[in-house]
Design an enzyme around this catalytic site. Structure first.
Site, short mmCIF file in Angstrom:
data_model
loop_
_atom_site.label_atom_id
_atom_site.label_comp_id
_atom_site.label_asym_id
_atom_site.label_seq_id
_atom_site.Cartn_x
_atom_site.Cartn_y
_atom_site.Cartn_z
N SER D 46 185.46 57.77 76.61
CA SER D 46 184.47 57.63 75.55
C SER D 46 183.29 56.89 76.15
O SER D 46 183.45 55.80 76.72
CB SER D 46 185.07 56.83 74.40
OG SER D 46 184.24 56.92 73.27
N GLU D 47 182.09 57.47 76.04
CA GLU D 47 180.97 56.96 76.83
C GLU D 47 180.49 55.58 76.39
O GLU D 47 179.69 54.96 77.09
CB GLU D 47 179.81 57.96 76.87
CG GLU D 47 179.13 58.23 75.55
CD GLU D 47 179.66 59.49 74.87
OE1 GLU D 47 180.85 59.82 75.08
OE2 GLU D 47 178.89 60.13 74.14
N ASN D 48 180.97 55.10 75.25
CA ASN D 48 180.60 53.73 74.87
C ASN D 48 181.47 52.69 75.56
O ASN D 48 181.32 51.50 75.29
CB ASN D 48 180.67 53.56 73.34
CG ASN D 48 182.02 53.90 72.76
OD1 ASN D 48 182.65 54.86 73.18
ND2 ASN D 48 182.47 53.12 71.81
#
Lengths: 220, 232, 232, 220
Positions: D46-48
């Protein structure tokens, strides 16, 4: 006559300002930390990944995984942090480390510094010095005024391959304290106890600027 | 999770060929992959390009691979404390690229991060700048530097799990995290190998995505270069 | 160690002037500096440029500062979930720079790290590339992107010590560490403020060198945007 | 006729290879994780700032500090790691994430994708999509073959502002599975159950390449 290494370190310690982050090079600069007054709060950075260098460890608590940039075993202190070499040079390159104190083989009157290579003789490498001198706002050089063979190390132009240009702000030697002026020249600020302006002039190949009375260094 | 465990150092380095480009973690002798270096010595591959901040000492670390003349080229920031190194360099047997330490760290980080080039002020006006593009930003001159990548990165961590997550200890972290990300194949040796879930996800220094092979090292000498102490 | 503690959010933001450039940490509403945003609302300064991955929602986070029209310009990667934002944007009241999220993260990191510019492939061939230098590396086109810095960076951490060391929790880390390094003055609000020595030096996410002011926030609402659960 | 969202997600799940790291976009791509077979080990990014996305939490263990890129509450799993957004995009930009599955408004026959902006109408921003499509080796698009008004979304040239050029490798829609060929064109690989080649041809504005018999998708 002139200061010993301890004396140079003591004098440089007077330059250290409260609330700053400082990188100390190998040799005389490392000694500076011993003479910073207790009421001056500073944090020492080691470019191999430690902020908040503590004293050397006691024999029984030596940790091979905790060294400074000179590969000496050290300790952490309350409030230390550990990080990677990339993060360490983010701090340095990003200007977060306020003061770098390092040794030099030569300094020029325009603030160039040479301290990483003697062609054909010594090839140790620049380590972090090129990053440090290209980055910190304040660069103080700690060194002997003259080489062992008696040649001045404060030159018009560096003869050795340089580490960085126009970066040195102040030089503290066994003989004198000098600012490197933005327009060029070593402005004489203080003499070592018992050292005359004439002796400093004679030992300085680069342009030495002498204005008014030059006081002796004061030590407590 | 994906299991990355290999049996030992020899299996981890099994397919490293002659003339490979390697990154090896560590600062001085602190945080170096001792077991993998020993396996490279046993394997005897030659013509290596080694990217490592230092070159070990005469009889430990990468210095051992210099003794056996397995190294064709070193890319480092500081290579003192090593007489054999200096001899091979001055005789022309060994190629050496000396790179400012922060630039070295950032070039390796860039290799892992997909940044092919960046500007840095370090080295402007020095030998290091020769042949490099120079550009002024905010009144200050900078050099364009390119990424570094490796065929194999070999790193050493304190703890690791079978899915490749790594935690370093003290200043043994140094170049290891960036190198882990910059290798096509990354080999991690750890002092303690644990199951996934045993390491706190919030305290991982190198996420497992960067690691292809992991094993628990057999013993660590952890030689000290400058043993300095104080009296109690 | 250097003591960075200030009494509260109002004291922390006391000298932020009109038209300042601010960075505000967080991803969505996760990891945003709630107390400092409330203090900025009370202070009522105007003309702000806010660098933040998102713009909050209508009635929370930076969205509150849009309601009071304190923000002149947003620099973000994603600004959905916010009707007032969209209205101000379409009416021309608000300037907006939309930046790919990875480029935004890297530009902020570059600002803290003293890297004035770097090449990245993101956005090549799109609107984002307009006016930017393009260069090919290894057969792939890249854009030259510049660093971002702030007059004040405002970040939120889980734990912090009085010398400014920070530890984040979960995905509330997001943009906070890079922003902490990219602010001329960095303000950190934390859920729990402790004495130096209470945090493990090996697990610090943001070393204290980047933080100029720190305080313990009074309470955290931690509003959730998408509450998703499974049945046991 | 044609697949529903679940069907598209199920079909894409067949593309997932063992031992890979995958970024799933919001919408249909998020559903894919539900249909990856147990013997296929993958890690979701998840890119966060999370590697190893777990299932949604039970009500009593919701943590506001643990969300995915769609701002949904999630959990970690054994072996997860957490990190900053800069580190997250190092993984993406550096090619460590092998596969990106994302939605699109339009895909062109040369592999361009548009999914971030409708001029004058929608201004949400690109989020991480531009980085993702510029970086991963393998990009699969999950979308409806036609818009609600019946217009083809598989075009000769994208009409909307694009997110990335020549990056989409495969498109899975409610009607078909197609490879985007390096030389251009949608090569038809499979039909959704009950959908004919003629219907797919009619719904595809871009160049559709049909060679030999086109099998129906197979589901367990």
């Amino acid at each position: 006559m002139g200061l010993d290494k301890i004396g140079i370190a003591k004098r440089i310690a007077q330059e250290v300002q409260d609330g700053t982050y400082i990188n100390l090079g190998i040799g005389i600069p490392t000694l500076v930390s011993n003479f910073i007054p207790d009421d001056i709060n500073v944090v020492l950075q080691s470019e191999n990944g430690l902020l908040g260098i503590g004293p050397f460890p006691e024999e029984e608590s030596i940790d091979a995984d905790l060294i400074n940039a000179g590969k000496q075993t050290v300790t952490t202190t309350a409030g230390s942090s550990l990080f990677s070499s990339a993060e360490s040079f983010e701090m340095i390159r990003g200007g977060h480390v306020h003061l770098t104190i390092l040794g030099a083989m030569e300094v020029s009157e325009s603030g160039d510094i040479a301290n990483w290579k003697i062609p054909g003789k010594m090839v140790k490498g620049m380590g972090g010095a090129m990053d440090l001198v290209a980055s910190a706002d304040n660069i103080i050089v700690a060194m002997q005024h003259c080489s062992r063979s008696g040649d001045s190390k404060l030159l018009k132009v560096c003869s050795l391959p340089i580490t960085g240009i126009a970066c040195v702000k102040k030089v503290v030697t066994d003989m004198a304290v000098m600012d490197v002026l933005p327009e060029g020249g070593f402005k004489l600020l203080e003499r070592a106890p018992g050292v005359s302006v004439e002796e400093i002039q004679q030992a300085t190949e680069g342009k030495l600027i002498v204005e008014g009375e030059i006081p002796e260094m004061q030590f407590d | 999770m994906i299991n990355k465990v290999v049996a030992n150092a020899d299996e981890a380095v099994r397919d490293i060929p002659d003339n490979a480009v390697l990154m090896l973690g560590g600062f001085g002798l602190c945080g170096i992959p001792e077991n993998s270096i020993a396996a490279l010595l046993r394997k005897g591959i030659k013509g290596l390009t080694c990217i490592s901040n230092n070159a070990g000492v005469d009889d430990f670390g990468i210095g051992l691979m210099l003794q056996t003349k397995q190294v064709k080229k070193m890319i480092s920031s500081y290579v003192g404390e090593n007489a054999e190194f200096e001899r091979q360099l001055l005789s022309g047997e060994l190629e050496v690229d000396l790179i400012p330490q922060g630039t070295l760290a950032e070039r390796i980080r860039a290799g892992g991060a997909g940044i092919p080039a960046f500007f840095t002020p370090a080295g402007y006006g020095t030998e290091v700048a020769e042949g490099k593009e120079v550009r002024e930003f905010n009144g200050k001159m900078h050099l364009l530097e390119s990424w570094l990548k490796a065929d194999f990165s070999i790193v050493k961590a304190w703890k690791g799990d079978t899915s490749g997550n790594l935690i370093y200890k003290g200043t043994a972290r140094n170049f290891n995290p960036m190198m882990a990300a910059a290798g096509k194949i990354t080999i991690a040796e750890v002092e303690e190998l644990v199951e996934p879930g045993e390491l706190d996800p919030n305290n991982i220094h190198t996420p497992g995505i960067y690691v292809q092979r992991i094993f628990q090292g057999e013993q660590y000498e952890k030689r000290i270069e400058q043993r300095t102490t104080r009296i109690r």
